[in-house]
Design a protein around this motif. Structure first.
Motif, PDB file in Angstrom:
ATOM      1  N   ARG A  48       0.814  -1.216   0.000  1.00  0.00           N
ATOM      2  CA  ARG A  48       0.000   0.000   0.000  1.00  0.00           C
ATOM      3  C   ARG A  48       0.851   1.271   0.000  1.00  0.00           C
ATOM      4  N   LYS A  49       1.978   1.237   0.678  1.00  0.00           N
ATOM      5  CA  LYS A  49       2.818   2.422   0.738  1.00  0.00           C
ATOM      6  C   LYS A  49       3.340   2.822  -0.640  1.00  0.00           C
ATOM      7  N   TRP A  50       3.514   1.855  -1.512  1.00  0.00           N
ATOM      8  CA  TRP A  50       3.997   2.151  -2.856  1.00  0.00           C
ATOM      9  C   TRP A  50       3.002   3.030  -3.620  1.00  0.00           C
ATOM     10  N   PHE A  51       1.734   2.948  -3.244  1.00  0.00           N
ATOM     11  CA  PHE A  51       0.673   3.617  -3.997  1.00  0.00           C
ATOM     12  C   PHE A  51       0.036   4.762  -3.211  1.00  0.00           C
ATOM     13  N   PHE A  52       0.781   5.297  -2.239  1.00  0.00           N
ATOM     14  CA  PHE A  52       0.225   6.370  -1.412  1.00  0.00           C
ATOM     15  C   PHE A  52      -0.196   7.573  -2.258  1.00  0.00           C
ATOM     16  N   PHE A  53       0.607   7.917  -3.248  1.00  0.00           N
ATOM     17  CA  PHE A  53       0.293   9.053  -4.124  1.00  0.00           C
ATOM     18  C   PHE A  53      -1.084   8.880  -4.753  1.00  0.00           C
ATOM     19  N   LEU A  54      -1.404   7.655  -5.207  1.00  0.00           N
ATOM     20  CA  LEU A  54      -2.693   7.384  -5.838  1.00  0.00           C
ATOM     21  C   LEU A  54      -3.811   7.272  -4.804  1.00  0.00           C
ATOM     22  N   THR A  55      -3.501   6.757  -3.629  1.00  0.00           N
ATOM     23  CA  THR A  55      -4.509   6.629  -2.578  1.00  0.00           C
ATOM     24  C   THR A  55      -5.071   7.989  -2.183  1.00  0.00           C
ATOM     25  N   VAL A  56      -4.195   8.987  -2.080  1.00  0.00           N
ATOM     26  CA  VAL A  56      -4.621  10.343  -1.721  1.00  0.00           C
ATOM     27  C   VAL A  56      -5.669  10.844  -2.711  1.00  0.00           C
ATOM     28  N   ILE A  57      -5.463  10.549  -3.988  1.00  0.00           N
ATOM     29  CA  ILE A  57      -6.416  10.973  -5.022  1.00  0.00           C
ATOM     30  C   ILE A  57      -7.670  10.118  -4.983  1.00  0.00           C
ATOM     31  N   GLY A  58      -7.487   8.807  -4.891  1.00  0.00           N
ATOM     32  CA  GLY A  58      -8.611   7.881  -4.979  1.00  0.00           C
ATOM     33  C   GLY A  58      -9.589   7.980  -3.836  1.00  0.00           C
ATOM     34  N   MET A  59      -9.113   8.359  -2.643  1.00  0.00           N
ATOM     35  CA  MET A  59     -10.012   8.462  -1.494  1.00  0.00           C
ATOM     36  C   MET A  59     -10.826   9.750  -1.514  1.00  0.00           C
ATOM     37  N   ASN A  60     -10.487  10.662  -2.411  1.00  0.00           N
ATOM     38  CA  ASN A  60     -11.250  11.900  -2.555  1.00  0.00           C
ATOM     39  C   ASN A  60     -11.520  12.143  -4.038  1.00  0.00           C
ATOM     40  N   SER A  61     -12.060  11.137  -4.701  1.00  0.00           N
ATOM     41  CA  SER A  61     -12.201  11.184  -6.158  1.00  0.00           C
ATOM     42  C   SER A  61     -13.149  12.287  -6.624  1.00  0.00           C
ATOM     43  N   ILE A  62     -14.223  12.531  -5.871  1.00  0.00           N
ATOM     44  CA  ILE A  62     -15.152  13.603  -6.268  1.00  0.00           C
ATOM     45  C   ILE A  62     -14.454  14.961  -6.164  1.00  0.00           C
ATOM     46  N   ALA A  63     -13.705  15.148  -5.086  1.00  0.00           N
ATOM     47  CA  ALA A  63     -12.945  16.397  -4.936  1.00  0.00           C
ATOM     48  C   ALA A  63     -11.938  16.529  -6.065  1.00  0.00           C
ATOM     49  N   ALA A  64     -11.260  15.436  -6.405  1.00  0.00           N
ATOM     50  CA  ALA A  64     -10.274  15.470  -7.492  1.00  0.00           C
ATOM     51  C   ALA A  64     -10.938  15.820  -8.819  1.00  0.00           C
ATOM     52  N   TYR A  65     -12.115  15.263  -9.048  1.00  0.00           N
ATOM     53  CA  TYR A  65     -12.849  15.521 -10.294  1.00  0.00           C
ATOM     54  C   TYR A  65     -13.219  17.002 -10.393  1.00  0.00           C
ATOM     55  N   VAL A  66     -13.741  17.551  -9.300  1.00  0.00           N
ATOM     56  CA  VAL A  66     -14.152  18.954  -9.297  1.00  0.00           C
ATOM     57  C   VAL A  66     -12.936  19.873  -9.422  1.00  0.00           C
ATOM     58  N   ILE A  67     -11.879  19.576  -8.691  1.00  0.00           N
ATOM     59  CA  ILE A  67     -10.661  20.395  -8.750  1.00  0.00           C
ATOM     60  C   ILE A  67     -10.103  20.434 -10.168  1.00  0.00           C
ATOM     61  N   ALA A  68     -10.073  19.265 -10.812  1.00  0.00           N
ATOM     62  CA  ALA A  68      -9.523  19.194 -12.164  1.00  0.00           C
ATOM     63  C   ALA A  68     -10.348  19.974 -13.173  1.00  0.00           C
ATOM     64  N   HIS A  69     -11.630  20.190 -12.859  1.00  0.00           N
ATOM     65  CA  HIS A  69     -12.511  20.907 -13.792  1.00  0.00           C
ATOM     66  C   HIS A  69     -12.746  22.364 -13.394  1.00  0.00           C
ATOM     67  N   THR A  70     -12.129  22.790 -12.296  1.00  0.00           N
ATOM     68  CA  THR A  70     -12.373  24.173 -11.843  1.00  0.00           C
ATOM     69  C   THR A  70     -11.087  24.900 -11.475  1.00  0.00           C
ATOM     70  N   VAL A  71     -10.341  24.342 -10.544  1.00  0.00           N
ATOM     71  CA  VAL A  71      -9.195  25.045  -9.960  1.00  0.00           C
ATOM     72  C   VAL A  71      -7.990  25.091 -10.887  1.00  0.00           C
ATOM     73  N   ASP A  72      -7.913  24.157 -11.843  1.00  0.00           N
ATOM     74  CA  ASP A  72      -6.715  24.082 -12.683  1.00  0.00           C
ATOM     75  C   ASP A  72      -6.436  25.394 -13.426  1.00  0.00           C
ATOM     76  N   SER A  73      -7.483  26.052 -13.916  1.00  0.00           N
ATOM     77  CA  SER A  73      -7.281  27.303 -14.646  1.00  0.00           C
ATOM     78  C   SER A  73      -6.788  28.405 -13.719  1.00  0.00           C
ATOM     79  N   TYR A  74      -7.285  28.420 -12.474  1.00  0.00           N
ATOM     80  CA  TYR A  74      -6.837  29.416 -11.498  1.00  0.00           C
ATOM     81  C   TYR A  74      -5.354  29.206 -11.173  1.00  0.00           C
ATOM     82  N   ILE A  75      -4.964  27.944 -10.945  1.00  0.00           N
ATOM     83  CA  ILE A  75      -3.564  27.643 -10.655  1.00  0.00           C
ATOM     84  C   ILE A  75      -2.686  28.022 -11.845  1.00  0.00           C
ATOM     85  N   SER A  76      -3.164  27.711 -13.042  1.00  0.00           N
ATOM     86  CA  SER A  76      -2.416  28.025 -14.257  1.00  0.00           C
ATOM     87  C   SER A  76      -2.131  29.521 -14.365  1.00  0.00           C
TER      88      SER A  76
END
Length: 396
Positions: free
Chosen positions: A320-348
């Motif tokens: 499991r430790k090998w995949f910690f980077f993915l676990t952080v995303i996968g456990m908050n998939s709805i947040a990740a989906y919304v962030i990718a469709h909203t916040v990315d332009s602001y960060i850019s």
């Protein structure tokens, strides 16, 4: 939609990692591999990566095409665990079902909201991942309480019925105006013969949307979807979720882990082979954009194979430790989906303001999108990591 300050109920770790992998593929669109490939046309490496970061034009499959079926498949995988958790909290079935309907409505509305960004009015469209899952989720939930035999019958009816509906829809006649459908008569990706029933914007699903989507307020009448996507794809998407439900029931069963893995591999290889044969035969082409029955089988096979890898790595080998980077995303998939469709332009925009308009040229102009997109992706992950550390999990 709710935000909890405590971790969700015990979860299937491999499903979280698999979901994180899928969401990472979606979020990584900001890397814009196609721009690097265009700048370095002689590089087969970047051409390969660019191909797998884009959808194929019509028939076929790239890695990017497996994002939506994987996300839908995983909805089915975790459903047996979700049902068990809900029934522990509430013994009244109808209250649990009402919660499922509420979840479905939130997914549909969230999908419409995200698609309506930067539009002048609400953009009623139902072909994106969230709305497609939302439209089929109540039926999946009800089937989650039925026997394996009933679930398999339902899957068969969905695939056969959807195939037949397309097959019976008449092909364009000689007077058909392809321009009004956003189609090209001699498009290189058009299918011929019987398979032509599944051509872009001349099929049953396109005809349905010409009626259905014009029932909603619009700036101008709906004529066609430029990518060929369709509302009715939620029906075969339900088939993909059903395949995931079957996988979830296997995972939740008392079988030995190695037996589960073996079964996943058999089902995965069988789905890929059968889907390939159906496509080659001309019986039904393998088209993700309209989610043909062949696509359900073919992509379902790949979903089983991907689940096999993560189940073996995370749950069997306990890495499991090998995949910690993915676990952080996968456990908050709805947040990740919304962030990718909203916040990315602001960060850019913020990166260019504070680091300079040309900061990403540090490795040369060809790699600007890689540097800029990589930083956007890093900041998005750090937001999710902060939420993970604070135990803030957005759940629907």
């Amino acid at each position: 939609m709710t935000t909890t300050t405590t971790p969700p109920p015990p979860r299937l770790a491999s499903a979280d990692v698999y979901r994180g992998f899928v969401m990472l593929l979606m979020m990584a669109e900001v890397l814009r591999f196609h721009k690097i490939s265009e700048a370095l046309p002689e590089s087969g490496f970047w051409r390969f990566l660019a191909h797998h970061q884009e959808h194929v034009e019509w028939v076929g499959c790239s890695l990017h095409d497996l994002i939506q079926p994987s996300f839908s498949f995983l909805v089915g995988v975790v459903l047996p665990y979700s049902i068990a958790s809900r029934l522990k909290q509430e013994t009244n079935f109808w209250k649990v079902f009402r919660h499922a309907l509420w979840r479905s409505l939130i997914l549909i509305l969230l999908g419409i909201f995200l698609r309506s960004q930067w539009a002048t009015q609400t953009k009623f469209t139902f072909e994106d991942t969230l709305t497609q899952i939302g439209l089929g989720y109540p039926f999946l939930f009800l089937l989650g309480f039925r026997s394996f035999r009933t679930q398999m019958i339902a899957l068969g009816v969905i695939l056969a019925g959807y195939w037949l509906a397309f097959a019976l829809y008449p092909l364009p006649d000689a007077q058909f105006d392809y321009n009004t459908a956003g189609a090209i008569k001699d498009w290189e990706h058009n299918l011929t013969g019987f398979a032509a029933h599944w051509n872009k914007n001349t099929n049953l699903a396109w005809a349905f949307d010409r009626w259905f989507l014009n029932l909603f307020p619009r700036e101008k009448p709906f004529l066609y979807n430029g990518g060929g996507y369709a509302t009715l794809s939620f029906i075969p998407t339900l088939g993909t979720m059903l395949i995931g439900l079957i996988a979830g029931n296997i995972l939740k069963s008392d079988r030995e882990s190695r037996e589960k893995l073996k079964l996943f591999l058999i089902l995965g290889v069988s789905g890929v082979v059968l889907g390939t044969l159906l496509n080659w035969s001309g019986i039904c082409p393998n088209v993700k954009r309209i989610w043909t029955p062949t696509w359900v089988i073919f992509s379902g096979g790949w979903c089983f194979l991907l689940l096999s890898f993560f189940f073996w790595s995370v749950d069997i080998l306990q890495k499991r430790k090998w995949f910690f980077f993915l676990t952080v995303i996968g456990m908050n998939s709805i947040a990740a989906y919304v962030i990718a469709h909203t916040v990315d332009s602001y960060i850019s925009d913020s990166l260019k303001i504070h680091l300079g308009q040309n900061y990403a040229s540090i490795l040369g102009d060809a790699y600007q999108s890689l540097i800029h997109g990589g930083l956007i992706l890093l900041f998005e992950w750090l937001i999710l990591k902060w939420m993970y550390d604070k135990k803030l999990f957005i759940r629907i």
